[in-house]
Design a protein around this motif. Structure first.
Motif, short mmCIF file in Angstrom:
data_model
loop_
_atom_site.label_atom_id
_atom_site.label_comp_id
_atom_site.label_asym_id
_atom_site.label_seq_id
_atom_site.Cartn_x
_atom_site.Cartn_y
_atom_site.Cartn_z
N SER A 111 0.85 -1.20 0.00
CA SER A 111 0.00 0.00 0.00
C SER A 111 0.88 1.25 0.00
CB SER A 111 -0.94 -0.01 1.21
OG SER A 111 -0.19 -0.13 2.37
N PRO A 112 0.40 2.32 -0.67
CA PRO A 112 1.19 3.56 -0.73
C PRO A 112 1.30 4.19 0.65
CG PRO A 112 -1.01 3.90 -1.64
CD PRO A 112 -0.90 2.44 -1.33
N PRO A 113 2.34 5.03 0.87
CA PRO A 113 2.54 5.63 2.21
C PRO A 113 1.38 6.52 2.63
CG PRO A 113 4.14 6.50 0.61
CD PRO A 113 3.43 5.40 -0.06
N VAL A 114 0.69 7.15 1.66
CA VAL A 114 -0.52 7.93 1.94
C VAL A 114 -1.60 7.33 1.06
CG1 VAL A 114 -1.59 10.21 1.72
CG2 VAL A 114 0.78 10.03 2.49
N GLU A 115 -2.77 7.02 1.60
CA GLU A 115 -3.74 6.25 0.81
C GLU A 115 -4.86 7.08 0.21
OE1 GLU A 115 -4.96 2.86 3.09
OE2 GLU A 115 -2.92 2.05 3.11
N ARG A 116 -5.17 8.28 0.78
CA ARG A 116 -6.31 9.06 0.28
C ARG A 116 -5.90 10.53 0.11
NH1 ARG A 116 -7.77 6.28 4.56
NH2 ARG A 116 -7.97 8.13 5.85
N VAL A 117 -5.88 11.00 -1.13
CA VAL A 117 -5.45 12.38 -1.41
C VAL A 117 -6.58 13.16 -2.06
CG1 VAL A 117 -3.86 13.82 -2.76
CG2 VAL A 117 -2.98 11.81 -1.55
N VAL A 118 -6.83 14.37 -1.54
CA VAL A 118 -7.78 15.30 -2.15
C VAL A 118 -7.01 16.21 -3.10
CG1 VAL A 118 -9.35 17.24 -1.70
CG2 VAL A 118 -9.24 15.31 -0.08
N VAL A 119 -7.48 16.31 -4.34
CA VAL A 119 -6.85 17.20 -5.32
C VAL A 119 -7.78 18.39 -5.55
CG1 VAL A 119 -6.03 17.46 -7.69
CG2 VAL A 119 -5.56 15.34 -6.42
N VAL A 120 -7.27 19.60 -5.33
CA VAL A 120 -8.08 20.81 -5.52
C VAL A 120 -7.77 21.39 -6.90
CG1 VAL A 120 -8.68 23.09 -4.60
CG2 VAL A 120 -7.93 21.27 -3.04
N GLY A 121 -8.79 21.38 -7.78
CA GLY A 121 -8.61 21.88 -9.15
C GLY A 121 -8.57 20.74 -10.14
N THR A 122 -9.49 20.77 -11.10
CA THR A 122 -9.59 19.66 -12.07
C THR A 122 -8.91 20.00 -13.40
OG1 THR A 122 -11.70 20.55 -12.83
CG2 THR A 122 -11.80 18.84 -11.12
N GLY A 123 -7.99 20.98 -13.38
CA GLY A 123 -7.32 21.38 -14.61
C GLY A 123 -6.19 20.43 -14.96
N SER A 124 -5.26 20.91 -15.78
CA SER A 124 -4.27 20.00 -16.36
C SER A 124 -3.36 19.39 -15.29
CB SER A 124 -3.50 20.70 -17.47
OG SER A 124 -2.36 21.31 -16.97
N PHE A 125 -2.86 20.20 -14.34
CA PHE A 125 -1.93 19.60 -13.38
C PHE A 125 -2.63 18.85 -12.26
CE2 PHE A 125 2.64 19.39 -13.62
CZ PHE A 125 2.70 19.54 -14.99
N GLY A 126 -3.87 19.25 -11.91
CA GLY A 126 -4.65 18.45 -10.97
C GLY A 126 -4.82 17.04 -11.53
N GLN A 127 -5.20 16.98 -12.81
CA GLN A 127 -5.43 15.67 -13.43
C GLN A 127 -4.12 14.90 -13.60
OE1 GLN A 127 -8.44 14.97 -16.10
NE2 GLN A 127 -9.38 16.98 -15.96
N ARG A 128 -3.08 15.61 -14.03
CA ARG A 128 -1.82 14.93 -14.30
C ARG A 128 -1.23 14.31 -13.02
NH1 ARG A 128 3.37 16.86 -17.75
NH2 ARG A 128 4.72 15.24 -16.96
N ARG A 129 -1.15 15.10 -11.95
CA ARG A 129 -0.60 14.51 -10.72
C ARG A 129 -1.61 13.55 -10.09
NH1 ARG A 129 4.15 17.01 -10.56
NH2 ARG A 129 4.27 19.27 -10.48
N GLY A 130 -2.91 13.82 -10.30
CA GLY A 130 -3.93 12.87 -9.83
C GLY A 130 -3.71 11.49 -10.45
N GLU A 131 -3.44 11.47 -11.76
CA GLU A 131 -3.17 10.19 -12.44
C GLU A 131 -1.92 9.53 -11.87
OE1 GLU A 131 -2.79 11.21 -16.60
OE2 GLU A 131 -4.90 11.84 -16.65
N LEU A 138 -0.73 9.85 -8.91
CA LEU A 138 -1.06 9.32 -7.58
C LEU A 138 -1.83 8.01 -7.72
CD1 LEU A 138 -2.06 12.69 -5.87
CD2 LEU A 138 -0.17 11.21 -5.13
N ALA A 139 -2.82 8.00 -8.62
CA ALA A 139 -3.64 6.80 -8.82
C ALA A 139 -2.77 5.63 -9.28
CB ALA A 139 -4.76 7.09 -9.82
N ARG A 140 -1.77 5.91 -10.13
CA ARG A 140 -0.84 4.85 -10.59
C ARG A 140 -0.09 4.23 -9.42
NH1 ARG A 140 0.74 8.26 -14.73
NH2 ARG A 140 2.68 8.80 -13.68
N ARG A 141 0.08 5.01 -8.34
CA ARG A 141 0.79 4.49 -7.15
C ARG A 141 -0.17 3.79 -6.19
NH1 ARG A 141 3.69 8.55 -9.14
NH2 ARG A 141 5.89 8.81 -8.58
N GLY A 142 -1.44 3.67 -6.59
CA GLY A 142 -2.42 2.99 -5.73
C GLY A 142 -3.09 3.92 -4.75
#
Ligand SMILES: NC(=O)c1ccc[n+]([C@@H]2O[C@H](COP(=O)([O-])OP(=O)(O)OC[C@H]3O[C@@H](n4cnc5c(N)ncnc54)[C@H](OP(=O)(O)O)[C@@H]3O)[C@@H](O)[C@H]2O)c1
Length: 329
Positions: A2-22, A24-28
């Motif tokens: 399991s990743p060191p942090v399991e639940r992350v809130v991303v503020v902003g659905t623009g390009s970098f919110g989505q990019r780093r969101g992806e 993070l999701a790739r890391r579980g």
């Protein structure tokens, strides 16, 4: 695992919110978005397989679920979510620049108080894969005497980056601050000597050239443009014995004699822009209850050089007021 942090809130659905969101999701990591628009928050959360019921327009509500927060809004909108998340005891990763202006960044730091240690700045240039090779090359190049950065694009990006009060400035505040950070990593503290602006578009500068020296006497120039006749991107480092040059994001460092005669190339690691290492650093540090490597203080120090450059070529607009496209502290 399991990743060191399991639940992350991303503020902003623009390009970098989505990019780093992806990323993070790739890391579980489970990711839920906060947006100004509920449907956008839900859609972005669903796209990453996150808990759609936690997607929200209300950060306070999302904080009940999230263990950590990533803020990816325009700079003048950073302070409000950073403060709310840190006051709730959550580690926060905030995009660069920390805020639209140095004064606003310092006000944020003061409002955070001891919670400032929960804040990390998403300055991926701190983790460029080229830096590891540059450390090795430094021994053969000798002490640096000159660093020259040229980053030219033909036009300014659209959207909030053209709105001075939201962005904090133009090409320097947006792209240039990455290179300010890189120069500070390579040369140490920088003293600005001049920063003439040669092109503006409405409330932002689209061409500016900084020049100065480091505390140890090396000279630097940082030539930035969103109004150039052709695209260029180069970092040149001249040492007492040898020189190297590279393009950020590419996999090669070109080596040459002090006079410029090519002597070979060095291949750098795959994470050329440092985005993966940045997230790994932040997640690991958050799990340990520490800030990542680019602390709030380091992000503010980068912004201080941007501020000094704008002070030399004053902003053509007043600082943002509440309700004028930025969030007042
Ligand atoms: N480290 C890097 O390499 C890098 C690269 C690009 C950008 N960035 C940084 O990331 C941050 C976001 O940039 P971005 O490229 O992701 O921008 P973007 O695509 O325009 O997204 C920004 C998002 O912020 C939200 N937002 C809240 N208030 C807003 C307002 N008044 N105007 C516009 N959007 C607002 C919007 O999401 P909702 O509609 O969901 O509220 C919007 O989609 C900036 O600080 C930027 O400097 C960093």
């Amino acid at each position: 695992v399991s990743p060191p942090v399991e639940r992350v809130v991303v503020v902003g659905t623009g390009s970098f919110g989505q990019r780093r969101g992806e990323a993070l999701a790739r890391r579980g990591v489970s990711v839920a978005f906060v947006s100004r628009d509920l449907e956008r928050a839900r859609a972005a959360t669903a796209r990453l397989g996150g808990p759609v019921a936690e997607a929200s327009t209300d950060l306070a509500r999302a904080l009940a679920w999230g263990e950590a927060v990533f803020v990816a809004t325009p700079p003048a909108c950073h302070s409000e979510p950073v403060l709310a998340a840190a006051r709730a005891g959550r580690p926060v990763l905030v995009e660069k620049p920390v805020e639209a202006t140095l004064a606003r960044a310092r006000a944020l730091e003061a409002a955070l108080g001891a919670s400032a240690r929960l804040v990390t700045v998403a300055e991926n240039f701190h983790f460029l894969s080229a830096l590891a090779s540059l450390e090795e090359l430094r021994a053969s190049a000798g002490p640096l005497v000159y660093a020259e950065v040229v980053v030219h694009r033909k036009r300014a990006p659209a959207g909030w980056r053209r709105e001075g009060p939201l962005a904090g400035g133009g090409v320097l505040a947006d792209v240039g601050i990455h290179y300010v950070h890189l120069l500070r990593v390579l040369l140490g503290d920088l003293v600005l000597e001049r920063a003439p602006v040669s092109a503006r578009l409405g409330s932002i500068e689209t061409a500016i050239a900084l020049a100065g020296r480091s505390a140890c006497g090396a000279r630097f120039t940082l030539d930035l443009s969103w109004a150039a006749s052709r695209n260029r991107s180069r970092v040149l480092l001249v040492g007492e014995r040898r020189r190297v040059h590279f393009r950020v994001g590419k996999r090669w460092i070109w080596r040459a004699t002090r006079g410029g005669l090519p002597t070979g190339v060095t291949r750098v690691g795959a994470d050329a822009l440092g985005h993966e290492a940045l997230l790994d650093d932040w997640l690991g540090a958050s799990a340990r209850g520490e800030p990542g490597q680019v602390t709030l203080a380091r992000g503010i120090a980068d912004l201080a050089l941007v501020d000094a450059a704008y002070a030399a070529s004053p902003h053509p607009y007043p600082p943002p007021q509440a309700g004028e496209g930025g969030t007042a502290l």
